[in-house]
Write a protein that holds these residues in place. Structure first.
Motif, PDB file in Angstrom:
ATOM      1  N   PRO A  73       0.800  -1.225   0.000  1.00  0.00           N
ATOM      2  CA  PRO A  73       0.000   0.000   0.000  1.00  0.00           C
ATOM      3  C   PRO A  73       0.837   1.282   0.000  1.00  0.00           C
ATOM      4  O   PRO A  73       0.510   2.227  -0.714  1.00  0.00           O
ATOM      5  CB  PRO A  73      -0.835  -0.114   1.277  1.00  0.00           C
ATOM      6  N   ALA A  74       1.912   1.316   0.758  1.00  0.00           N
ATOM      7  CA  ALA A  74       2.744   2.518   0.813  1.00  0.00           C
ATOM      8  C   ALA A  74       3.411   2.802  -0.531  1.00  0.00           C
ATOM      9  O   ALA A  74       3.495   3.956  -0.965  1.00  0.00           O
ATOM     10  CB  ALA A  74       3.797   2.390   1.913  1.00  0.00           C
ATOM     11  N   GLU A  77       0.739   4.022  -2.951  1.00  0.00           N
ATOM     12  CA  GLU A  77       0.402   5.423  -2.654  1.00  0.00           C
ATOM     13  C   GLU A  77       1.466   6.378  -3.184  1.00  0.00           C
ATOM     14  O   GLU A  77       1.146   7.419  -3.763  1.00  0.00           O
ATOM     15  CB  GLU A  77       0.204   5.611  -1.151  1.00  0.00           C
ATOM     16  N   GLU A  78       2.719   6.017  -3.004  1.00  0.00           N
ATOM     17  CA  GLU A  78       3.809   6.853  -3.507  1.00  0.00           C
ATOM     18  C   GLU A  78       3.739   6.990  -5.026  1.00  0.00           C
ATOM     19  O   GLU A  78       3.882   8.084  -5.578  1.00  0.00           O
ATOM     20  CB  GLU A  78       5.155   6.259  -3.079  1.00  0.00           C
ATOM     21  N   VAL A  81       0.632   9.193  -6.026  1.00  0.00           N
ATOM     22  CA  VAL A  81       0.831  10.629  -5.806  1.00  0.00           C
ATOM     23  C   VAL A  81       1.579  11.238  -6.987  1.00  0.00           C
ATOM     24  O   VAL A  81       1.189  12.282  -7.525  1.00  0.00           O
ATOM     25  CB  VAL A  81       1.577  10.885  -4.474  1.00  0.00           C
TER      26      VAL A  81
END
Length: 93
Positions: A73-74, A77-78, A81
């Motif tokens: 997930p991280a 997300e990166e 963005v």
């Protein structure tokens, strides 16, 4: 302020690094990088709308990988963005 082409180049380098770290398999790497390369080419020809469509396809692929648990997930997300910043730049011209 970085141009959209520079942002795409940065994203290309980041995805290549993720590929080198084996975050993606070869097929996933190829699919992601081809979409980015095509968006760069279209943008270079002044085809901003086509470039944006390629970036949206890339975004959809990242979302799908995250939903299937193939991408942390991280990390997703990166990537999202940066992709969304690129899309904003393409949409504002």
């Amino acid at each position: 302020v970085r141009s959209v082409l520079e942002q795409i180049g940065d994203l290309h380098a980041f995805i290549r690094w993720l590929c080198d770290q084996r975050v993606f398999n070869k097929g996933q790497c190829n699919a992601l990088l081809v979409k980015l390369s095509h968006s760069e080419q279209k943008l270079g020809r002044g085809l901003d709308r086509v470039a944006a469509n390629m970036v949206r396809a890339l975004r959809n692929q990242v979302v799908a990988l995250a939903r299937r648990g193939k991408l942390a997930p991280a990390t997703a997300e990166e990537l999202l963005v940066v992709i969304d910043l690129i899309l904003a730049g393409l949409e504002t011209g």
